[in-house]
Design a protein around this motif. Structure first.
Motif, mmCIF file in Angstrom:
data_model
loop_
_atom_site.group_PDB
_atom_site.id
_atom_site.type_symbol
_atom_site.label_atom_id
_atom_site.label_comp_id
_atom_site.label_asym_id
_atom_site.label_seq_id
_atom_site.Cartn_x
_atom_site.Cartn_y
_atom_site.Cartn_z
ATOM 1 N N ILE A 128 0.841 -1.104 0.070
ATOM 2 C CA ILE A 128 0.195 -0.035 0.150
ATOM 3 C C ILE A 128 0.962 1.080 -0.086
ATOM 4 C CG2 ILE A 128 -1.496 1.496 1.451
ATOM 5 C CD1 ILE A 128 -2.928 -0.665 -0.034
ATOM 6 N N ASP A 129 1.897 1.428 0.851
ATOM 7 C CA ASP A 129 2.926 2.549 0.838
ATOM 8 C C ASP A 129 3.433 2.888 -0.372
ATOM 9 O OD1 ASP A 129 2.343 2.626 3.584
ATOM 10 O OD2 ASP A 129 4.355 1.498 4.076
ATOM 11 N N SER A 130 3.916 1.741 -1.070
ATOM 12 C CA SER A 130 4.334 1.761 -2.737
ATOM 13 C C SER A 130 3.329 2.453 -3.711
ATOM 14 C CB SER A 130 4.814 0.342 -2.946
ATOM 15 O OG SER A 130 5.105 0.608 -4.425
ATOM 16 N N HIS A 131 2.247 1.743 -3.498
ATOM 17 C CA HIS A 131 0.877 2.606 -4.325
ATOM 18 C C HIS A 131 0.720 3.834 -4.251
ATOM 19 C CE1 HIS A 131 -0.211 -1.017 -6.820
ATOM 20 N NE2 HIS A 131 -0.310 -1.808 -5.700
ATOM 21 N N LEU A 132 0.744 4.387 -2.991
ATOM 22 C CA LEU A 132 0.454 5.490 -2.509
ATOM 23 C C LEU A 132 1.549 6.668 -2.515
ATOM 24 C CD1 LEU A 132 -1.683 4.685 0.677
ATOM 25 C CD2 LEU A 132 -2.477 5.943 -1.490
ATOM 26 N N SER A 133 2.814 6.003 -2.648
ATOM 27 C CA SER A 133 3.919 6.831 -3.073
ATOM 28 C C SER A 133 4.020 7.250 -4.541
ATOM 29 C CB SER A 133 5.258 6.072 -2.435
ATOM 30 O OG SER A 133 6.440 6.958 -2.730
ATOM 31 N N LYS A 134 3.764 6.140 -5.159
ATOM 32 C CA LYS A 134 3.823 6.536 -6.621
ATOM 33 C C LYS A 134 2.463 7.525 -6.911
ATOM 34 C CE LYS A 134 3.793 4.093 -11.117
ATOM 35 N NZ LYS A 134 5.129 4.960 -11.623
ATOM 36 N N LEU A 135 1.294 7.232 -6.321
ATOM 37 C CA LEU A 135 0.181 8.173 -6.596
ATOM 38 C C LEU A 135 0.590 9.516 -6.199
ATOM 39 C CD1 LEU A 135 -2.904 8.731 -7.102
ATOM 40 C CD2 LEU A 135 -3.436 7.698 -4.954
ATOM 41 N N ARG A 136 0.943 9.757 -5.024
ATOM 42 C CA ARG A 136 1.368 10.925 -4.526
ATOM 43 C C ARG A 136 2.437 11.865 -5.387
ATOM 44 N NH1 ARG A 136 3.675 9.964 0.038
ATOM 45 N NH2 ARG A 136 1.743 9.855 1.236
ATOM 46 N N LYS A 137 3.357 11.096 -5.954
ATOM 47 C CA LYS A 137 4.390 11.591 -6.900
ATOM 48 C C LYS A 137 3.699 12.166 -8.514
ATOM 49 C CE LYS A 137 8.460 9.158 -5.365
ATOM 50 N NZ LYS A 137 9.404 8.165 -5.888
ATOM 51 N N LYS A 138 2.683 11.262 -8.763
ATOM 52 C CA LYS A 138 1.960 11.686 -9.910
ATOM 53 C C LYS A 138 0.973 13.142 -9.526
ATOM 54 C CE LYS A 138 1.269 7.053 -11.887
ATOM 55 N NZ LYS A 138 0.220 6.146 -12.366
ATOM 56 N N ILE A 139 0.716 13.098 -8.493
ATOM 57 C CA ILE A 139 -0.394 14.498 -8.168
ATOM 58 C C ILE A 139 0.790 15.693 -8.092
ATOM 59 C CG2 ILE A 139 -1.640 15.497 -6.276
ATOM 60 C CD1 ILE A 139 -2.983 12.647 -5.929
ATOM 61 N N GLU A 140 2.020 15.313 -7.377
ATOM 62 C CA GLU A 140 2.912 16.487 -7.196
ATOM 63 C C GLU A 140 3.444 16.895 -8.596
ATOM 64 O OE1 GLU A 140 5.810 14.743 -4.727
ATOM 65 O OE2 GLU A 140 4.785 15.146 -2.860
ATOM 66 N N GLN A 141 3.551 16.084 -9.571
ATOM 67 C CA GLN A 141 3.964 16.224 -10.812
ATOM 68 C C GLN A 141 3.065 17.235 -11.726
ATOM 69 O OE1 GLN A 141 4.845 12.385 -12.819
ATOM 70 N NE2 GLN A 141 6.655 12.181 -11.802
ATOM 71 N N LEU A 142 1.905 17.407 -11.394
ATOM 72 C CA LEU A 142 0.775 18.140 -11.696
ATOM 73 C C LEU A 142 0.771 19.379 -11.001
ATOM 74 C CD1 LEU A 142 -1.896 15.929 -13.039
ATOM 75 C CD2 LEU A 142 -0.242 16.708 -14.195
ATOM 76 N N GLY A 143 1.382 19.691 -9.713
ATOM 77 C CA GLY A 143 1.444 20.849 -9.181
ATOM 78 C C GLY A 143 0.932 21.008 -7.877
ATOM 79 N N LEU A 144 0.493 19.784 -7.421
ATOM 80 C CA LEU A 144 -0.277 19.651 -6.040
ATOM 81 C C LEU A 144 0.531 18.847 -5.141
ATOM 82 C CD1 LEU A 144 -2.685 20.700 -4.229
ATOM 83 C CD2 LEU A 144 -3.960 18.672 -5.336
ATOM 84 N N ASP A 145 0.728 19.318 -3.948
ATOM 85 C CA ASP A 145 1.627 18.798 -2.889
ATOM 86 C C ASP A 145 0.918 18.172 -1.781
ATOM 87 O OD1 ASP A 145 3.865 19.100 -4.354
ATOM 88 O OD2 ASP A 145 4.320 20.819 -3.244
ATOM 89 N N GLY A 146 1.348 17.163 -1.219
ATOM 90 C CA GLY A 146 0.701 16.729 -0.037
ATOM 91 C C GLY A 146 -0.765 15.774 -0.059
ATOM 92 N N MET A 147 -0.858 15.198 -1.065
ATOM 93 C CA MET A 147 -2.119 14.455 -1.477
ATOM 94 C C MET A 147 -1.767 13.127 -2.048
ATOM 95 S SD MET A 147 -5.500 15.208 -3.700
ATOM 96 C CE MET A 147 -6.223 16.655 -2.603
ATOM 97 N N PRO A 148 -2.153 12.064 -1.560
ATOM 98 C CA PRO A 148 -2.627 11.809 -0.176
ATOM 99 C C PRO A 148 -1.711 12.094 1.011
ATOM 100 C CG PRO A 148 -3.052 9.730 -1.587
ATOM 101 C CD PRO A 148 -1.925 10.617 -2.178
ATOM 102 N N THR A 149 -1.992 12.176 2.153
ATOM 103 C CA THR A 149 -1.345 12.567 3.317
ATOM 104 C C THR A 149 -0.910 11.141 4.353
ATOM 105 O OG1 THR A 149 -1.904 14.806 3.325
ATOM 106 C CG2 THR A 149 -1.112 13.870 5.464
ATOM 107 N N SER A 150 0.144 11.114 4.426
ATOM 108 C CA SER A 150 0.771 9.822 5.587
ATOM 109 C C SER A 150 0.411 10.518 6.937
ATOM 110 C CB SER A 150 2.031 9.564 5.302
ATOM 111 O OG SER A 150 2.409 8.525 6.256
ATOM 112 N N VAL A 151 -0.381 9.850 7.699
ATOM 113 C CA VAL A 151 -0.607 10.008 9.191
ATOM 114 C C VAL A 151 0.683 8.971 10.008
ATOM 115 C CG1 VAL A 151 -2.072 10.284 11.154
ATOM 116 C CG2 VAL A 151 -2.696 10.948 8.816
ATOM 117 N N ARG A 152 1.383 9.431 10.524
ATOM 118 C CA ARG A 152 2.427 8.793 11.083
ATOM 119 C C ARG A 152 1.928 7.683 12.326
ATOM 120 N NH1 ARG A 152 7.860 8.612 11.369
ATOM 121 N NH2 ARG A 152 8.922 7.750 12.951
#
Length: 237
Positions: free
Chosen positions: A204-228
């Motif tokens: 799950i961490d791997s999928h969400l890390s890749k998803l976050r990077k795709k969103i960041e590449q379009l210009g939006l940071d911090g989505m999804p958010t990891s809650v420690r």
């Protein structure tokens, strides 16, 4: 070569070993699927573009272009579900496959009935069910999801930017967007998005890390958010 059965899902088998391809074709056809066979990576990309399969079974070690190169090209084209077939059996290889964009991973030698089960599971996750028809479009902040077309966009200013996702990434984003500020545990996300596989929390961490990077590449940071220590949410309140 491609079999034709009206209305059945089409599976492209990209496998250079004829014996393995024959076994997969036999089991898939017996289970009601249409099949097509590509003997190398180059042919796999040509066939995918020509016949638009519902899912690709993709061997890693193939002539001309290997499975990693084919998968990378497929992800540039869209979100066709992909299950990797490989003799490499390690957590590192499995996580690498998921990071590159695979929806599932089966290790050789495999039980063909398990492969069929994985195919059905991935197809179920990649297609909207009856409950999704009631609300086709889901919006959460800058995010817009269309459950019918399995498409996603980000609204940034006056721009509406397409977000290319794998089937599993779309499913994860759909779950998180359904309750944007709720924190989902990894176990909950596995149950909702990868229930039939042997997924572990780091998957799950791997999928969400890749998803976050795709969103960041379009210009939006911090989505999804990891809650420690807890899990993930789409956005913090």
């Amino acid at each position: 070569m491609m079999t034709r059965v009206a209305g059945a899902a089409l599976v492209l088998i990209a496998e250079d070993e004829a014996e393995i391809a024959d076994i997969l074709e036999a089991y898939l056809q017996r289970d009601g699927f249409r099949t097509a066979w590509a003997r190398d990576g180059r042919e796999a990309l040509q066939l995918q573009q020509a016949i638009k399969p519902d899912l690709v079974l993709l061997d890693v070690q193939m002539p001309h272009l290997d499975g990693w190169e084919v998968l990378s090209s497929l992800r540039q084209r869209g979100a066709t579900p992909v299950i990797m077939l490989t003799a490499l059996d390690s957590d590192v290889d499995k996580i690498s496959a998921l990071r590159v964009g695979a929806d599932d991973y089966v290790v050789k030698p495999f039980n063909p009935t398990e492969v069929i089960a994985r195919v059905r599971a991935v197809l179920r996750r990649s297609q909207p069910g009856a409950s999704a028809l009631a609300q086709a479009v889901l919006r959460a902040g800058a995010l817009e999801l269309d459950r019918l077309s399995h498409s996603a966009w980000l609204h940034l200013g006056a721009q509406r930017l397409a977000l290319p996702l794998t089937a599993t990434e779309f499913r994860l984003l759909q779950v998180l967007a359904g309750a944007p500020t709720r924190v989902f545990s990894r176990a909950e996300l596995i149950e909702a998005c990868l229930p039939e596989g042997d997924a572990q929390e780091r998957t799950i961490d791997s999928h969400l890390s890749k998803l976050r990077k795709k969103i960041e590449q379009l210009g939006l940071d911090g989505m999804p958010t990891s809650v420690r220590g807890v899990g993930y949410c789409l956005q913090r309140p």
